[in-house]
Write a protein that holds these residues in place. Structure first.
Motif, PDB file in Angstrom:
ATOM      1  N   LEU A 190     -23.100 -62.105  83.115  1.00  0.00           N
ATOM      2  CA  LEU A 190     -23.894 -62.609  84.110  1.00  0.00           C
ATOM      3  C   LEU A 190     -24.033 -63.133  85.257  1.00  0.00           C
ATOM      4  CD1 LEU A 190     -25.639 -65.265  80.494  1.00  0.00           C
ATOM      5  CD2 LEU A 190     -26.294 -62.200  81.342  1.00  0.00           C
ATOM      6  N   ILE A 191     -22.615 -63.048  85.621  1.00  0.00           N
ATOM      7  CA  ILE A 191     -22.884 -62.584  87.130  1.00  0.00           C
ATOM      8  C   ILE A 191     -22.570 -61.287  87.660  1.00  0.00           C
ATOM      9  CG2 ILE A 191     -21.286 -63.605  88.924  1.00  0.00           C
ATOM     10  CD1 ILE A 191     -20.031 -65.401  86.691  1.00  0.00           C
ATOM     11  N   PRO A 192     -23.569 -60.958  88.448  1.00  0.00           N
ATOM     12  CA  PRO A 192     -23.616 -59.433  89.564  1.00  0.00           C
ATOM     13  C   PRO A 192     -22.095 -59.379  89.975  1.00  0.00           C
ATOM     14  CG  PRO A 192     -25.525 -61.525  89.758  1.00  0.00           C
ATOM     15  CD  PRO A 192     -24.514 -62.285  89.299  1.00  0.00           C
ATOM     16  N   LEU A 193     -22.002 -57.870  90.251  1.00  0.00           N
ATOM     17  CA  LEU A 193     -21.127 -57.321  90.388  1.00  0.00           C
ATOM     18  C   LEU A 193     -20.755 -58.418  92.024  1.00  0.00           C
ATOM     19  CD1 LEU A 193     -20.593 -54.618  89.182  1.00  0.00           C
ATOM     20  CD2 LEU A 193     -19.177 -56.037  87.946  1.00  0.00           C
ATOM     21  N   LYS A 194     -22.035 -57.972  92.806  1.00  0.00           N
ATOM     22  CA  LYS A 194     -21.024 -58.227  93.577  1.00  0.00           C
ATOM     23  C   LYS A 194     -20.850 -59.519  94.678  1.00  0.00           C
ATOM     24  CE  LYS A 194     -22.929 -55.230  97.378  1.00  0.00           C
ATOM     25  NZ  LYS A 194     -22.574 -54.483  98.438  1.00  0.00           N
ATOM     26  N   GLU A 195     -21.508 -60.931  93.128  1.00  0.00           N
ATOM     27  CA  GLU A 195     -21.502 -62.116  93.851  1.00  0.00           C
ATOM     28  C   GLU A 195     -19.621 -62.507  93.506  1.00  0.00           C
ATOM     29  OE1 GLU A 195     -21.659 -65.149  94.381  1.00  0.00           O
ATOM     30  OE2 GLU A 195     -23.113 -64.370  95.057  1.00  0.00           O
ATOM     31  N   GLN A 196     -19.164 -61.918  91.648  1.00  0.00           N
ATOM     32  CA  GLN A 196     -18.132 -61.714  91.621  1.00  0.00           C
ATOM     33  C   GLN A 196     -16.822 -60.687  92.968  1.00  0.00           C
ATOM     34  OE1 GLN A 196     -17.032 -59.975  87.835  1.00  0.00           O
ATOM     35  NE2 GLN A 196     -18.754 -59.882  86.986  1.00  0.00           N
ATOM     36  N   ALA A 197     -17.490 -60.064  93.622  1.00  0.00           N
ATOM     37  CA  ALA A 197     -17.184 -59.691  94.659  1.00  0.00           C
ATOM     38  C   ALA A 197     -16.650 -60.489  95.820  1.00  0.00           C
ATOM     39  CB  ALA A 197     -17.601 -58.705  95.041  1.00  0.00           C
ATOM     40  N   LYS A 198     -18.027 -61.826  96.013  1.00  0.00           N
ATOM     41  CA  LYS A 198     -17.911 -62.228  96.744  1.00  0.00           C
ATOM     42  C   LYS A 198     -16.779 -63.760  96.526  1.00  0.00           C
ATOM     43  CE  LYS A 198     -20.667 -66.050  98.884  1.00  0.00           C
ATOM     44  NZ  LYS A 198     -22.080 -65.982  98.700  1.00  0.00           N
ATOM     45  N   MET A 199     -16.216 -63.507  95.301  1.00  0.00           N
ATOM     46  CA  MET A 199     -15.979 -64.608  94.687  1.00  0.00           C
ATOM     47  C   MET A 199     -14.605 -64.481  95.272  1.00  0.00           C
ATOM     48  SD  MET A 199     -18.053 -65.710  91.665  1.00  0.00           S
ATOM     49  CE  MET A 199     -16.800 -66.900  90.678  1.00  0.00           C
ATOM     50  N   ILE A 200     -14.064 -63.706  94.750  1.00  0.00           N
ATOM     51  CA  ILE A 200     -12.423 -63.196  94.977  1.00  0.00           C
ATOM     52  C   ILE A 200     -11.970 -62.810  95.606  1.00  0.00           C
ATOM     53  CG2 ILE A 200     -12.606 -60.503  94.450  1.00  0.00           C
ATOM     54  CD1 ILE A 200     -10.264 -60.181  93.101  1.00  0.00           C
ATOM     55  N   LEU A 201     -13.350 -62.376  97.483  1.00  0.00           N
ATOM     56  CA  LEU A 201     -13.074 -62.326  98.842  1.00  0.00           C
ATOM     57  C   LEU A 201     -12.255 -63.565  99.636  1.00  0.00           C
ATOM     58  CD1 LEU A 201     -15.349 -59.243  99.791  1.00  0.00           C
ATOM     59  CD2 LEU A 201     -12.876 -59.193  99.710  1.00  0.00           C
ATOM     60  N   GLU A 202     -13.031 -64.858  98.702  1.00  0.00           N
ATOM     61  CA  GLU A 202     -13.258 -66.485  99.019  1.00  0.00           C
ATOM     62  C   GLU A 202     -12.042 -67.566  98.488  1.00  0.00           C
ATOM     63  OE1 GLU A 202     -16.489 -67.963  97.600  1.00  0.00           O
ATOM     64  OE2 GLU A 202     -17.780 -67.100  99.112  1.00  0.00           O
ATOM     65  N   MET A 203     -10.968 -66.452  97.396  1.00  0.00           N
ATOM     66  CA  MET A 203      -9.980 -66.401  97.203  1.00  0.00           C
ATOM     67  C   MET A 203      -9.124 -66.226  97.497  1.00  0.00           C
ATOM     68  SD  MET A 203      -8.291 -65.354  92.431  1.00  0.00           S
ATOM     69  CE  MET A 203      -7.834 -64.175  94.184  1.00  0.00           C
ATOM     70  N   VAL A 204      -8.922 -64.829  98.152  1.00  0.00           N
ATOM     71  CA  VAL A 204      -8.078 -64.120  99.243  1.00  0.00           C
ATOM     72  C   VAL A 204      -7.818 -64.795 101.306  1.00  0.00           C
ATOM     73  CG1 VAL A 204      -7.006 -61.842 100.434  1.00  0.00           C
ATOM     74  CG2 VAL A 204      -8.885 -61.792  98.065  1.00  0.00           C
ATOM     75  N   GLU A 205      -9.556 -64.691 100.719  1.00  0.00           N
ATOM     76  CA  GLU A 205      -9.680 -65.551 102.561  1.00  0.00           C
ATOM     77  C   GLU A 205     -10.221 -66.650 102.256  1.00  0.00           C
ATOM     78  OE1 GLU A 205      -9.653 -63.628 107.152  1.00  0.00           O
ATOM     79  OE2 GLU A 205     -10.945 -62.907 105.681  1.00  0.00           O
ATOM     80  N   PRO A 206     -10.043 -68.170 102.134  1.00  0.00           N
ATOM     81  CA  PRO A 206     -10.737 -68.734 101.497  1.00  0.00           C
ATOM     82  C   PRO A 206     -11.703 -69.752 103.455  1.00  0.00           C
ATOM     83  CG  PRO A 206      -8.443 -70.021 100.949  1.00  0.00           C
ATOM     84  CD  PRO A 206      -8.539 -68.194 101.855  1.00  0.00           C
TER      85      PRO A 206
END
Length: 301
Positions: A190-206
């Motif tokens: 239910l979470i859009p793929l673009k939003e998922q990508a944003k979340m993983i990028l925030e994990m990599v580069e807080p």
């Protein structure tokens, strides 16, 4: 947010991310009757059941309520957890691939800028020792979970939720999954793929503009059993309604319904992520709406 959990699809990273926002609350004290452990009675139950808020951690402080939990696990007929980790060895990994791969020709490269992809590739090479190209069709949330589990598996200590399950097994309790892996995966969809990508990028580069908080502070907050503080801060965050419904409220309703059904047949000790307990649509309040009396059990009681 490793042994059997290497094949387990979890949302641990999301829960850890939410906990990571709680540093601002570190000076708050939990209400004397705020707790991680709750007694469920009434509504026709022949004997009480229990609800426990867990965190996927092996830090000793996260085990503050563990001995108290063990005592009540021994009093119940069954032990419930988000998914039944006893059955993980029976999972059809190939059958699960349809849930974790992106649809059509969508790839990770399409979800982010070239420099962002390069940073993520470097991160994956450092953490998983593999090229990101191997995971180009994997949904970002699952790549996030793989990295989280890999990093945690480097420590030989036992996670709190696994520890409690083993205590239930030692007491010959039936192990029950409150949810299925498929249900957890579909919730993430239910979470859009673009939003998922944003979340993983925030994990990599807080975001360095945000106040950084140490894991030590976060574990201290959890160990206080400060569910109200956790939920109060969570409500202030700029989280989409889709995100909140997918990972929290929809699952809360499903959990409360299944806990209700099981408790009417046998006494149950349920251990689920602590964020599922508080709030108007938290499992505690939903069980109360079903007619149960739900009361906190404090460590010193």
């Amino acid at each position: 947010m490793s042994n059997p959990s290497s094949s387990r699809i979890r949302v641990v990273r999301v829960f850890t991310w939410i906990l990571g926002l709680l540093g601002l609350l570190e000076t708050l004290s939990a209400h004397p009757k705020s707790s991680l452990l709750w007694k469920i009675s009434g509504n026709g139950l022949r004997s009480p059941s229990y609800l426990y808020g867990t965190v996927h951690s092996f830090d000793n402080r996260a085990f503050k309520f563990a001995k108290l939990a063990e005592f009540h696990i021994a009093q119940c007929d069954a032990f419930g957890m988000e998914i039944n980790m006893e059955n993980l060895g029976n999972i059809d990994i190939f059958g699960m691939m349809k849930y974790i791969t992106m649809p059509g020709d969508t790839t990770l490269r399409m979800l982010m800028k070239p420099d962002e992809y390069a940073k993520l590739d470097s991160f994956v090479r450092d953490s998983l020792h593999l090229s990101l190209a191997m995971f180009d069709k994997i949904k970002p949330m699952f790549l996030m979970g793989m990295e989280e589990e890999m990093s945690m598996s480097q420590d030989s200590s036992e996670f709190l939720d696994m520890y409690l399950m083993k205590k239930a097994q030692e007491n010959h309790k039936e192990i029950i999954g409150i949810e299925t892996i498929e249900e957890q995966i579909k919730a993430l969809d239910l979470i859009p793929l673009k939003e998922q990508a944003k979340m993983i990028l925030e994990m990599v580069e807080p975001d360095t503009t945000k106040e950084e908080n140490s894991t030590d502070d976060l574990v201290d907050i959890y160990a206080r059993g400060a569910l109200e503080a956790l939920y109060s801060f969570y409500k202030k965050e700029d989280l989409s309604n889709i995100f909140n419904a997918a990972l929290i409220t929809d699952r809360n309703h499903r959990m409360a319904s299944r806990i209700d059904s099981i408790m009417q047949k046998k006494s149950l000790f349920t251990a689920v992520g602590a964020l599922h307990l508080p709030g108007d649509e938290g499992v505690i309040n939903l069980l109360r709406k079903k007619g149960y009396t739900v009361t906190p059990i404090w460590k010193d009681d």
